[in-house]
Scaffold this motif. Structure first.
Motif, PDB file in Angstrom:
ATOM      1  N   ASN A  40     -48.006  30.286 128.011  1.00 45.87           N
ATOM      2  CA  ASN A  40     -47.763  31.674 128.425  1.00 45.87           C
ATOM      3  C   ASN A  40     -48.767  32.161 129.469  1.00 45.87           C
ATOM      4  OD1 ASN A  40     -49.910  31.759 126.681  1.00 45.87           O
ATOM      5  ND2 ASN A  40     -49.182  33.497 125.507  1.00 45.87           N
ATOM      6  N   LYS A  41     -49.691  31.295 129.869  1.00 46.00           N
ATOM      7  CA  LYS A  41     -50.664  31.638 130.911  1.00 46.00           C
ATOM      8  C   LYS A  41     -50.310  31.017 132.252  1.00 46.00           C
ATOM      9  CE  LYS A  41     -54.185  31.584 127.385  1.00 46.00           C
ATOM     10  NZ  LYS A  41     -54.852  30.567 126.626  1.00 46.00           N
ATOM     11  N   LYS A  42     -49.595  29.915 132.213  1.00 44.70           N
ATOM     12  CA  LYS A  42     -49.233  29.207 133.441  1.00 44.70           C
ATOM     13  C   LYS A  42     -47.722  29.277 133.617  1.00 44.70           C
ATOM     14  CE  LYS A  42     -52.065  26.020 134.806  1.00 44.70           C
ATOM     15  NZ  LYS A  42     -52.371  24.728 135.251  1.00 44.70           N
ATOM     16  N   PRO A  43     -47.260  29.970 134.636  1.00 48.22           N
ATOM     17  CA  PRO A  43     -45.810  30.073 134.852  1.00 48.22           C
ATOM     18  C   PRO A  43     -45.117  28.714 134.954  1.00 48.22           C
ATOM     19  CG  PRO A  43     -46.979  31.617 136.258  1.00 48.22           C
ATOM     20  CD  PRO A  43     -48.024  30.752 135.604  1.00 48.22           C
ATOM     21  N   SER A  44     -45.796  27.717 135.495  1.00 51.00           N
ATOM     22  CA  SER A  44     -45.161  26.396 135.625  1.00 51.00           C
ATOM     23  C   SER A  44     -44.887  25.784 134.254  1.00 51.00           C
ATOM     24  CB  SER A  44     -46.045  25.462 136.452  1.00 51.00           C
ATOM     25  OG  SER A  44     -47.312  25.292 135.838  1.00 51.00           O
ATOM     26  N   TYR A  45     -45.797  25.957 133.299  1.00 50.27           N
ATOM     27  CA  TYR A  45     -45.577  25.423 131.954  1.00 50.27           C
ATOM     28  C   TYR A  45     -44.506  26.225 131.225  1.00 50.27           C
ATOM     29  CZ  TYR A  45     -49.750  22.452 132.369  1.00 50.27           C
ATOM     30  OH  TYR A  45     -50.669  21.515 132.753  1.00 50.27           O
ATOM     31  N   GLN A  46     -44.495  27.526 131.413  1.00 53.78           N
ATOM     32  CA  GLN A  46     -43.459  28.343 130.775  1.00 53.78           C
ATOM     33  C   GLN A  46     -42.085  27.939 131.302  1.00 53.78           C
ATOM     34  OE1 GLN A  46     -44.055  32.562 130.933  1.00 53.78           O
ATOM     35  NE2 GLN A  46     -42.472  32.939 129.429  1.00 53.78           N
ATOM     36  N   LEU A  75     -45.085  18.539 117.543  1.00 54.49           N
ATOM     37  CA  LEU A  75     -43.671  18.628 117.909  1.00 54.49           C
ATOM     38  C   LEU A  75     -43.015  19.879 117.322  1.00 54.49           C
ATOM     39  CD1 LEU A  75     -42.688  14.868 117.618  1.00 54.49           C
ATOM     40  CD2 LEU A  75     -43.096  16.202 119.706  1.00 54.49           C
ATOM     41  N   ALA A  76     -43.411  20.267 116.122  1.00 57.06           N
ATOM     42  CA  ALA A  76     -42.884  21.510 115.543  1.00 57.06           C
ATOM     43  C   ALA A  76     -43.339  22.708 116.380  1.00 57.06           C
ATOM     44  CB  ALA A  76     -43.347  21.654 114.098  1.00 57.06           C
ATOM     45  N   ARG A  77     -44.589  22.686 116.813  1.00 55.99           N
ATOM     46  CA  ARG A  77     -45.095  23.765 117.676  1.00 55.99           C
ATOM     47  C   ARG A  77     -44.345  23.774 119.006  1.00 55.99           C
ATOM     48  NH1 ARG A  77     -51.114  24.197 120.156  1.00 55.99           N
ATOM     49  NH2 ARG A  77     -50.923  26.273 121.035  1.00 55.99           N
ATOM     50  N   LEU A  78     -44.111  22.601 119.577  1.00 60.09           N
ATOM     51  CA  LEU A  78     -43.353  22.504 120.818  1.00 60.09           C
ATOM     52  C   LEU A  78     -41.971  23.137 120.659  1.00 60.09           C
ATOM     53  CD1 LEU A  78     -42.882  21.386 123.704  1.00 60.09           C
ATOM     54  CD2 LEU A  78     -42.207  19.230 122.620  1.00 60.09           C
ATOM     55  N   LYS A  79     -41.320  22.841 119.570  1.00 59.54           N
ATOM     56  CA  LYS A  79     -39.991  23.396 119.308  1.00 59.54           C
ATOM     57  C   LYS A  79     -40.035  24.922 119.216  1.00 59.54           C
ATOM     58  CE  LYS A  79     -36.164  22.734 116.078  1.00 59.54           C
ATOM     59  NZ  LYS A  79     -35.736  22.031 114.864  1.00 59.54           N
ATOM     60  N   ARG A  80     -41.041  25.454 118.509  1.00 60.02           N
ATOM     61  CA  ARG A  80     -41.187  26.917 118.392  1.00 60.02           C
ATOM     62  C   ARG A  80     -41.441  27.566 119.749  1.00 60.02           C
ATOM     63  NH1 ARG A  80     -44.479  25.549 114.081  1.00 60.02           N
ATOM     64  NH2 ARG A  80     -46.344  26.106 115.260  1.00 60.02           N
ATOM     65  N   VAL A  81     -42.335  26.981 120.535  1.00 57.49           N
ATOM     66  CA  VAL A  81     -42.659  27.554 121.841  1.00 57.49           C
ATOM     67  C   VAL A  81     -41.456  27.500 122.768  1.00 57.49           C
ATOM     68  CG1 VAL A  81     -44.076  27.225 123.921  1.00 57.49           C
ATOM     69  CG2 VAL A  81     -45.145  27.138 121.665  1.00 57.49           C
ATOM     70  N   CYS A  82     -40.692  26.433 122.724  1.00 54.38           N
ATOM     71  CA  CYS A  82     -39.510  26.316 123.583  1.00 54.38           C
ATOM     72  C   CYS A  82     -38.485  27.411 123.275  1.00 54.38           C
ATOM     73  CB  CYS A  82     -38.871  24.946 123.442  1.00 54.38           C
ATOM     74  SG  CYS A  82     -39.795  23.640 124.246  1.00 54.38           S
ATOM     75  N   ARG A  83     -38.428  27.836 122.037  1.00 56.09           N
ATOM     76  CA  ARG A  83     -37.478  28.907 121.669  1.00 56.09           C
ATOM     77  C   ARG A  83     -37.840  30.247 122.296  1.00 56.09           C
ATOM     78  NH1 ARG A  83     -36.581  26.660 115.914  1.00 56.09           N
ATOM     79  NH2 ARG A  83     -38.684  27.402 115.593  1.00 56.09           N
ATOM     80  N   VAL A  84     -39.122  30.495 122.511  1.00 57.24           N
ATOM     81  CA  VAL A  84     -39.540  31.797 123.041  1.00 57.24           C
ATOM     82  C   VAL A  84     -39.902  31.770 124.521  1.00 57.24           C
ATOM     83  CG1 VAL A  84     -40.286  32.647 120.806  1.00 57.24           C
ATOM     84  CG2 VAL A  84     -41.956  31.543 122.320  1.00 57.24           C
ATOM     85  N   ALA A  85     -40.026  30.585 125.084  1.00 57.95           N
ATOM     86  CA  ALA A  85     -40.445  30.460 126.499  1.00 57.95           C
ATOM     87  C   ALA A  85     -39.363  30.955 127.428  1.00 57.95           C
ATOM     88  CB  ALA A  85     -40.790  28.998 126.814  1.00 57.95           C
TER      89      ALA A  85
END
Length: 85
Positions: A40-46, A75-85
């Motif tokens: 959420n700090k780097k637009p490219s990663y978001q 991987l669970a964290r990745l899945k959660r972040v992908c849902r809100v990104a």
């Protein structure tokens, strides 16, 4: 176009790879230490995480014990972040 974001990738190249590549090779450590904390700090990663469709995990059968549990949590964290990104 494919790219690699791992510990050997210069920081100066990571934003371009995350923004422009359709296939990105990385590892659980880079996900945990570089990509997920900064999504959420780097637009490219978001942008990368918001358009993620497929994850391929090579040699997953060897991820066991404490390391396997940690990879599972990343991987669970990745899945959660992908849902809100």
């Amino acid at each position: 176009r494919a790219g690699v974001i791992d510990g050997d990738t210069p920081h100066s190249q990571r934003d371009e790879i995350a923004s422009e590549c359709q296939i990105i090779l990385t590892n659980p450590d880079t996900l945990h230490a570089a990509i997920l904390p900064n999504w959420n700090k780097k637009p490219s990663y978001q942008s990368l995480l918001s358009r993620l469709k497929t994850i391929v995990i090579d040699e997953a059968h060897v991820y066991e014990g404490a390391f396997g549990a940690h990879v599972s949590m990343v991987l669970a964290r990745l899945k959660r972040v992908c849902r809100v990104a």
